[in-house]
Design a protein around this motif. Structure first.
Motif, mmCIF file in Angstrom:
data_model
loop_
_atom_site.group_PDB
_atom_site.id
_atom_site.type_symbol
_atom_site.label_atom_id
_atom_site.label_comp_id
_atom_site.label_asym_id
_atom_site.label_seq_id
_atom_site.Cartn_x
_atom_site.Cartn_y
_atom_site.Cartn_z
ATOM 1 N N SER A 156 0.832 -1.204 0.000
ATOM 2 C CA SER A 156 0.000 0.000 0.000
ATOM 3 C C SER A 156 0.867 1.255 0.000
ATOM 4 N N THR A 158 0.499 5.489 0.452
ATOM 5 C CA THR A 158 -0.332 6.619 0.864
ATOM 6 C C THR A 158 0.409 7.898 0.535
ATOM 7 N N THR A 173 -2.717 -0.986 -3.269
ATOM 8 C CA THR A 173 -3.591 0.052 -2.729
ATOM 9 C C THR A 173 -2.911 1.402 -2.826
ATOM 10 N N THR A 175 -3.717 5.417 -1.625
ATOM 11 C CA THR A 175 -4.570 6.352 -0.890
ATOM 12 C C THR A 175 -3.977 7.737 -1.047
#
Length: 184
Positions: A156, A158, A173, A175
């Motif tokens: 992930s 971010t 992922t 974000t």
């Protein structure tokens, strides 16, 4: 900074060598905090284990994480049982201990990077199934590429605030949020 197992593996790979990894001593965990004003110059090599890097200073160099289990545990001779000793235990907040009654050695594959400083270099993760990798970039202090080599891990990314992102490969992922609110 280097985990000797990972450093040896990356050096062999750079030279096109295979099968020469010797004298493995097991996984290592690390926690690196580079505070505002701090400077790390050079590449960081990490192996299988649980690793956390918090950078509010400056890192000039690549971060290389190899989550493959690079060592083999011995097999017990007939009639004997190998016993492993682990720090922690079944009920602590770490997940480095095996289940009760198991003699299987652990191999955490966790990598967390939070960068609110300057990071000039690439991030390469040789991820494996079961790996958990989390990278948080705050504002524009990162220049480089982010690569998970297989995409088998839970990877992930971010992004908080503003900045330019270069190539990102095999992350599951993404974000995006504001640095002021902590994301969202």
């Amino acid at each position: 900074m280097a985990d000797a197992n990972a450093l040896r593996y990356w050096a062999q790979e750079a030279k096109g060598l295979t099968g020469l990894v010797l004298n493995q001593t097991g996984r290592r965990d690390s926690e690196i905090e580079n505070h505002a004003g701090g400077v790390i110059t050079g590449n960081i090599y990490l192996g299988a284990g649980a690793h956390e890097i918090e950078n509010a200073g400056t890192i000039t160099g690549n971060i290389n994480v190899n989550q493959n289990v690079l060592f083999a545990y011995p097999t017990a001779p007939a009639g004997y049982t190998l016993v492993y000793t682990f720090s922690g235990g079944d009920n602590d907040d770490d997940d480095d201990a095996p289940a009760s009654g198991s003699s299987t050695p652990p191999a955490d594959k966790h990598f967390t990077l939070v960068n609110s400083g300057v990071l000039n270099g690439n991030i390469t993760i040789k991820d494996t199934a079961g790996a958990v990798n989390s990278i948080t970039l705050i504002d524009g202090g990162f220049s480089g590429n982010i690569t998970a080599t297989t995409g088998l891990g839970n990877n992930s990314l971010t992004l908080l605030g503003s900045g330019t992102l270069h190539n990102v490969t095999k992350f599951t992922t993404l974000t995006v949020g504001s640095a002021d609110t902590g994301g969202g």
